[in-house]
Design an enzyme around this catalytic site. Sequence first.
Site, PDB file in Angstrom:
ATOM      1  N   TYR A  12       0.708  -1.472  -0.221  1.00 27.57           N
ATOM      2  CA  TYR A  12       0.226   0.328   0.194  1.00 27.57           C
ATOM      3  C   TYR A  12       0.833   0.767  -0.014  1.00 27.57           C
ATOM      4  O   TYR A  12       1.430   1.342   0.838  1.00 27.57           O
ATOM      5  CB  TYR A  12      -0.580  -0.116   1.602  1.00 27.57           C
ATOM      6  N   TYR A 166     -11.908  -5.252   7.554  1.00 25.89           N
ATOM      7  CA  TYR A 166     -10.579  -4.464   7.847  1.00 25.89           C
ATOM      8  C   TYR A 166     -10.368  -3.213   8.940  1.00 25.89           C
ATOM      9  O   TYR A 166     -10.104  -3.316  10.342  1.00 25.89           O
ATOM     10  CB  TYR A 166      -9.994  -3.652   6.967  1.00 25.89           C
ATOM     11  N   HIS A 167     -11.000  -2.204   8.757  1.00 22.74           N
ATOM     12  CA  HIS A 167     -11.361  -0.945   9.326  1.00 22.74           C
ATOM     13  C   HIS A 167     -12.081  -0.739  10.415  1.00 22.74           C
ATOM     14  O   HIS A 167     -12.538   0.034  11.490  1.00 22.74           O
ATOM     15  CB  HIS A 167     -11.636   0.505   7.980  1.00 22.74           C
ATOM     16  N   LYS A 535      -9.658  17.308  16.349  1.00 26.52           N
ATOM     17  CA  LYS A 535      -9.366  16.562  15.422  1.00 26.52           C
ATOM     18  C   LYS A 535      -9.133  17.292  14.449  1.00 26.52           C
ATOM     19  O   LYS A 535     -10.399  17.549  13.446  1.00 26.52           O
ATOM     20  CB  LYS A 535     -10.312  15.275  14.442  1.00 26.52           C
ATOM     21  N   ASP A 539      -7.818  14.359   8.663  1.00 29.52           N
ATOM     22  CA  ASP A 539      -7.835  13.247   9.327  1.00 29.52           C
ATOM     23  C   ASP A 539      -8.602  12.457  10.167  1.00 29.52           C
ATOM     24  O   ASP A 539      -9.787  13.101  11.020  1.00 29.52           O
ATOM     25  CB  ASP A 539      -6.757  13.145  10.168  1.00 29.52           C
ATOM     26  N   HIS A 541      -9.868   9.325  11.029  1.00 27.54           N
ATOM     27  CA  HIS A 541      -9.344   8.554  12.288  1.00 27.54           C
ATOM     28  C   HIS A 541      -8.941   9.015  13.663  1.00 27.54           C
ATOM     29  O   HIS A 541      -8.815   9.556  14.220  1.00 27.54           O
ATOM     30  CB  HIS A 541      -7.550   7.800  12.223  1.00 27.54           C
TER      31      HIS A 541
END
Length: 661
Positions: A12, A166-167, A535, A539, A541
């Site tokens: 990746y 996955y996430h 935040k 981003d 996350h």
Amino acid sequence: MSRDRPWIMRTYSGHSTPEASNALYRRNLAKGQTGLSVAFDLPTQTGYDPDDPLAAGEVGKVGVPVAHLGDMRALFEGIPLEKMNTSMTINATAPWLLALYVALAEERVVDPKLLSGTTQNDILKEYLSRGTFIFPPRHSLRLASDVIAFTVDAIPEWNPINICSYHLQEAGATTVQELAYALTTAICVLDTVKERLGPRAAETMPRVVGRISFFVNAGVRFIEEMCKLRAFVELWDRLTRERYAVADDKLRRFRYGVQVNSLGLTAAQPENNVVRIVLEMLAVVLSKRARARAVQLPAWNEALGLPRAWDQQWSLRTQQIVAFETDVLDYEDIFDGSPVIEAKVRELADGAWREVETVLDAGEPLAAVESGYIKERLVTSNAERIARIERGEQVVVGVNKFAETEASPLTAAGVEAILTVDPKVEREAIARLAAWKKQRDPARVKDALDALKRAAQDGTNVMPASIAAARAGVTTGEWGSALRAVFGEYRAPTGIGAAGPADAAGAREDITAIRAAVHALGKELGRAAKILVGKPGLDGHSNGAEQIALKARDVGFEVVYEGIRVTPAQLVASAIEEGVHLVGLSILSGSHLELVPAIVRGLREAGAKDLPVVVGGIIPDADAKRLVDAGVARVYTPKDFELNAIMRDLVSVIRHAHERG
């Protein structure tokens, strides 16, 4: 004895500029990589051009900036599209990036029917984990289904979506939740596509199902993870047979790619990550019946920052050793008939199906996203995981056990042990964008954007209009703005409102003492101690920020948390308006040296020069020193895993600022 074919091997990657990323791709392909996995930067993922104020500090940081067809040309220069299997990690802007890819293929006189690869395009998990959504969920789901409906005929070898478990695991999902919520996402997507296909559905849906792929996580508990994949195979076969009447077992096959767990990578003793990565990879290649079709491995140092080309090579060589030196591919499934494996698979499959039914019984699957139900479940599970680590019940070698260590020669070079993106990349991207706009035909651009808006408004598939816009020279930001004008924007639930407490009985230390300290601090301040968790930038996350907010609220702080995608100016205004005693910033995109000083300056200019600012994220030691020199009170990194210790430290920081003021 014949060997099975190896899986597609990817890394990746993408950073800085299309030209730099192209050079990296060509080097990796020369080393034996068999597919591309393109990482796009956050402005590209969220539909902004490099010159947008929200893109400040983010250009080229976590991926490659692609603002127009010229950037796509440079990204794939010298790479034959008709021979390449290209995976693009893109969601909210998936229709646009695929449109650019198709426009480039047509420009090269390559039939789109020859293209193979994947657009991630699982927009629902963006509301639950990564945060790169743009539009409200229903409009986003419509765009994702447009890509699926378009590609099934126009690009039949393309995987139009990765349903991403996955996430979900990265956001805290248990194994059962990961299975369940990935399957409910798939149901939501397929039901939407079926409705949009209308009269074509009966003939087309089996082919649609046959092109659906999954993007799966694999953690270090590799027996359980392998059983999870076998459960996925069973559940997907059941779902597609019963709900969508797919008779062909080949079209019901569970097709997935994997990146092994990044959540478990540690900044402490990072060399240990190599062992973790290998074990996690075995979970997805040992069982033939549930073997991944494509594998990409993180690098050993991704908890420290962006990996270098050498680090990615190490991960690629790991795949090649397992595929070509071991006998993994020589045998039939070695787990068939094992009562231990069968029992674990049954436990996971039954538990996941019960949760799927819980979601479906409550109404359409999308409602579980819109209401915040799934998000709150994930935040609570993540809090429980962190509490287990803090209590020492879940051992992380080098972090909460066996922390004694020798100095690592791999990290001795300091900041040189990771890739750093030169700040001039952003200035150059803005200059390239300006030059691109100058050479376009403005009338053609306007007509293309008008056509795109009409398609969005009247329900027509947006893919043909997007491809035409790509040919006309429309930019990523213009495409995003056109659809924002039609669909509007969206702010998702944060997940902390009804989530359970971040602490649990039996923690390493009784948090009663911390609560008492926070209460005493409030008496000194004359009111309850109040913090802002922010935040800044693009981003998305938010897992770390959510856990800090949850823990802070649990120990007695008043907490202001407004979610993701907030500008420095907005955070400064919120801090002043709310009268907070501390500003805590979470940044994992590498943009800390741009965004944090901007907030510190903004607070000083607003008259709050003594308001302490703390920062958490993936921040190299050299950068941490620069932030402290710029006025930041504390810098926390993944090494600082004990939330109780952070809470005690926040009390100290606020008290010190109050006494000094």
